[in-house]
Design a protein around this motif. Structure first.
Motif, PDB file in Angstrom:
ATOM      1  N   LEU A   1       0.830  -1.202   0.000  1.00 30.36           N
ATOM      2  CA  LEU A   1       0.000   0.000   0.000  1.00 30.36           C
ATOM      3  C   LEU A   1       0.867   1.256   0.000  1.00 30.36           C
ATOM      4  CD1 LEU A   1      -2.904   1.039   0.056  1.00 30.36           C
ATOM      5  CD2 LEU A   1      -2.839   0.900   2.540  1.00 30.36           C
ATOM      6  N   THR A   2       1.938   1.249   0.763  1.00 29.24           N
ATOM      7  CA  THR A   2       2.865   2.383   0.785  1.00 29.24           C
ATOM      8  C   THR A   2       3.476   2.603  -0.591  1.00 29.24           C
ATOM      9  OG1 THR A   2       3.384   1.956   3.102  1.00 29.24           O
ATOM     10  CG2 THR A   2       4.958   3.302   1.868  1.00 29.24           C
ATOM     11  N   PHE A   3       3.912   1.515  -1.228  1.00 32.64           N
ATOM     12  CA  PHE A   3       4.490   1.612  -2.569  1.00 32.64           C
ATOM     13  C   PHE A   3       3.475   2.159  -3.574  1.00 32.64           C
ATOM     14  CE2 PHE A   3       5.182  -0.253  -6.770  1.00 32.64           C
ATOM     15  CZ  PHE A   3       6.438   0.280  -7.061  1.00 32.64           C
ATOM     16  N   ILE A   4       2.239   1.673  -3.505  1.00 33.74           N
ATOM     17  CA  ILE A   4       1.190   2.140  -4.429  1.00 33.74           C
ATOM     18  C   ILE A   4       0.936   3.629  -4.249  1.00 33.74           C
ATOM     19  CG2 ILE A   4      -1.297   1.977  -4.911  1.00 33.74           C
ATOM     20  CD1 ILE A   4      -1.021  -1.067  -4.360  1.00 33.74           C
ATOM     21  N   VAL A   5       0.838   4.072  -3.008  1.00 33.64           N
ATOM     22  CA  VAL A   5       0.588   5.494  -2.738  1.00 33.64           C
ATOM     23  C   VAL A   5       1.758   6.352  -3.217  1.00 33.64           C
ATOM     24  CG1 VAL A   5       0.287   7.203  -0.897  1.00 33.64           C
ATOM     25  CG2 VAL A   5      -1.021   5.080  -0.839  1.00 33.64           C
ATOM     26  N   LEU A   6       2.978   5.928  -2.911  1.00 25.26           N
ATOM     27  CA  LEU A   6       4.148   6.696  -3.355  1.00 25.26           C
ATOM     28  C   LEU A   6       4.257   6.722  -4.881  1.00 25.26           C
ATOM     29  CD1 LEU A   6       6.808   5.606  -0.708  1.00 25.26           C
ATOM     30  CD2 LEU A   6       5.588   7.793  -0.855  1.00 25.26           C
ATOM     31  N   ALA A   7       3.975   5.598  -5.514  1.00 23.67           N
ATOM     32  CA  ALA A   7       3.999   5.555  -6.986  1.00 23.67           C
ATOM     33  C   ALA A   7       2.939   6.486  -7.563  1.00 23.67           C
ATOM     34  CB  ALA A   7       3.790   4.129  -7.477  1.00 23.67           C
ATOM     35  N   ALA A   8       1.763   6.492  -6.978  1.00 18.56           N
ATOM     36  CA  ALA A   8       0.686   7.358  -7.466  1.00 18.56           C
ATOM     37  C   ALA A   8       1.069   8.827  -7.322  1.00 18.56           C
ATOM     38  CB  ALA A   8      -0.608   7.069  -6.710  1.00 18.56           C
ATOM     39  N   VAL A   9       1.697   9.178  -6.206  1.00 22.77           N
ATOM     40  CA  VAL A   9       2.148  10.560  -5.995  1.00 22.77           C
ATOM     41  C   VAL A   9       3.202  10.925  -7.034  1.00 22.77           C
ATOM     42  CG1 VAL A   9       3.413  12.089  -4.410  1.00 22.77           C
ATOM     43  CG2 VAL A   9       1.560  10.643  -3.537  1.00 22.77           C
TER      44      VAL A   9
ATOM     45  N   ALA B   1      -4.698   5.306 -13.408  1.00 27.97           N
ATOM     46  CA  ALA B   1      -6.163   5.214 -13.447  1.00 27.97           C
ATOM     47  C   ALA B   1      -6.712   4.294 -12.364  1.00 27.97           C
ATOM     48  CB  ALA B   1      -6.614   4.725 -14.826  1.00 27.97           C
ATOM     49  N   TRP B   2      -5.951   3.304 -11.969  1.00 23.52           N
ATOM     50  CA  TRP B   2      -6.428   2.298 -11.027  1.00 23.52           C
ATOM     51  C   TRP B   2      -6.089   2.610  -9.570  1.00 23.52           C
ATOM     52  CZ3 TRP B   2      -2.134   0.629  -8.549  1.00 23.52           C
ATOM     53  CH2 TRP B   2      -0.922   0.720  -9.231  1.00 23.52           C
ATOM     54  N   TYR B   3      -5.357   3.670  -9.312  1.00 24.82           N
ATOM     55  CA  TYR B   3      -4.845   3.948  -7.973  1.00 24.82           C
ATOM     56  C   TYR B   3      -5.935   4.011  -6.898  1.00 24.82           C
ATOM     57  CZ  TYR B   3      -3.649   6.780  -3.986  1.00 24.82           C
ATOM     58  OH  TYR B   3      -3.546   7.251  -2.717  1.00 24.82           O
ATOM     59  N   ASP B   4      -6.945   4.847  -7.093  1.00 29.91           N
ATOM     60  CA  ASP B   4      -7.953   5.054  -6.041  1.00 29.91           C
ATOM     61  C   ASP B   4      -8.652   3.758  -5.659  1.00 29.91           C
ATOM     62  OD1 ASP B   4      -7.484   7.782  -5.785  1.00 29.91           O
ATOM     63  OD2 ASP B   4      -8.912   8.285  -7.372  1.00 29.91           O
ATOM     64  N   GLU B   5      -9.022   2.993  -6.660  1.00 35.88           N
ATOM     65  CA  GLU B   5      -9.749   1.754  -6.400  1.00 35.88           C
ATOM     66  C   GLU B   5      -8.852   0.722  -5.697  1.00 35.88           C
ATOM     67  OE1 GLU B   5     -13.218  -0.427  -8.953  1.00 35.88           O
ATOM     68  OE2 GLU B   5     -11.404   0.132 -10.035  1.00 35.88           O
ATOM     69  N   VAL B   6      -7.647   0.554  -6.185  1.00 38.25           N
ATOM     70  CA  VAL B   6      -6.733  -0.440  -5.616  1.00 38.25           C
ATOM     71  C   VAL B   6      -6.270  -0.024  -4.222  1.00 38.25           C
ATOM     72  CG1 VAL B   6      -4.479  -1.548  -5.914  1.00 38.25           C
ATOM     73  CG2 VAL B   6      -6.027  -1.322  -7.862  1.00 38.25           C
ATOM     74  N   ALA B   7      -5.995   1.255  -4.018  1.00 31.83           N
ATOM     75  CA  ALA B   7      -5.551   1.725  -2.701  1.00 31.83           C
ATOM     76  C   ALA B   7      -6.647   1.531  -1.653  1.00 31.83           C
ATOM     77  CB  ALA B   7      -5.127   3.184  -2.770  1.00 31.83           C
ATOM     78  N   SER B   8      -7.891   1.799  -2.008  1.00 30.40           N
ATOM     79  CA  SER B   8      -8.973   1.620  -1.031  1.00 30.40           C
ATOM     80  C   SER B   8      -9.173   0.143  -0.704  1.00 30.40           C
ATOM     81  CB  SER B   8     -10.268   2.259  -1.519  1.00 30.40           C
ATOM     82  OG  SER B   8     -10.734   1.626  -2.687  1.00 30.40           O
TER      83      SER B   8
END
Length: 184
Positions: A26-34, A44-51
């Protein structure tokens, strides 16, 4: 009893590893999205996958808390009650908790049947049955964690040990050790 202890230790370690993995993912996904948003290209998939990742972390983290008997409760109230009432309160609370998670597991499984034809909006190749499987799986795991931690919890209850007070005393002991080490 030894088998229960080993199974409990194994499951606790598995849950620790899995929850740390979920936290790191989750940390990696959030940092990658930022980073991608900073570069002007959003995922495009960040919000759905992070939640979904946060939900999974919460559910499996709750299982880890259950096996450690670290979830919210009223151990001070139970430990201060007279022995016969203490035992009755303990049994009643276990029946309520396990009963609740039996219901969650049952209906969580039936929700998977309903969602069998649905997929994530941003990742259509991922079925909602995968993302929502956390509900019945973690409910069954919660029951297992409760049952595996039951013998030690029963023993503490019988002797009148308040697990919150025990945790506070352990934290104080560790803090005092750290303080002594920092002074030397």
């Amino acid at each position: 009893m030894v088998l229960i202890h080993h199974t409990r230790a194994w499951l606790e370690r598995l849950l620790e590893v899995f929850t740390v993995f979920l936290l790191l993912a989750l940390t990696f996904i959030v940092l990658a999205a930022v980073a991608f948003r900073t570069l002007g290209s959003s995922l495009a998939w960040y919000d759905e996958v992070a939640s979904i990742g946060l939900a999974w972390l919460s559910f499996y983290g709750a299982n880890l808390a259950a096996i450690k008997r670290a979830h919210m409760g009223f151990p001070g109230l139970v430990s201060s009650a007279p022995a016969p009432l203490r035992a009755a309160l303990f049994v009643l609370s276990e029946i309520i908790v396990i009963g609740f998670f039996v219901v969650i597991a049952y209906y969580g499984y039936h929700v998977l049947e309903i969602l069998a034809w649905d997929h994530l909006v941003s990742l259509p190749s991922v079925s909602l049955t995968i993302t929502q499987s956390v509900i019945p799986i973690s409910a069954v795991l919660f029951i297992l964690c409760e049952l595996l931690s039951l013998p030690s919890a029963w023993q503490k209850m019988r002797t009148g040990i308040d697990s919150e007070q025990e945790a506070i005393e352990e934290a104080i002991r560790l803090a005092e050790e750290d303080l002594k080490e920092s002074r030397t």
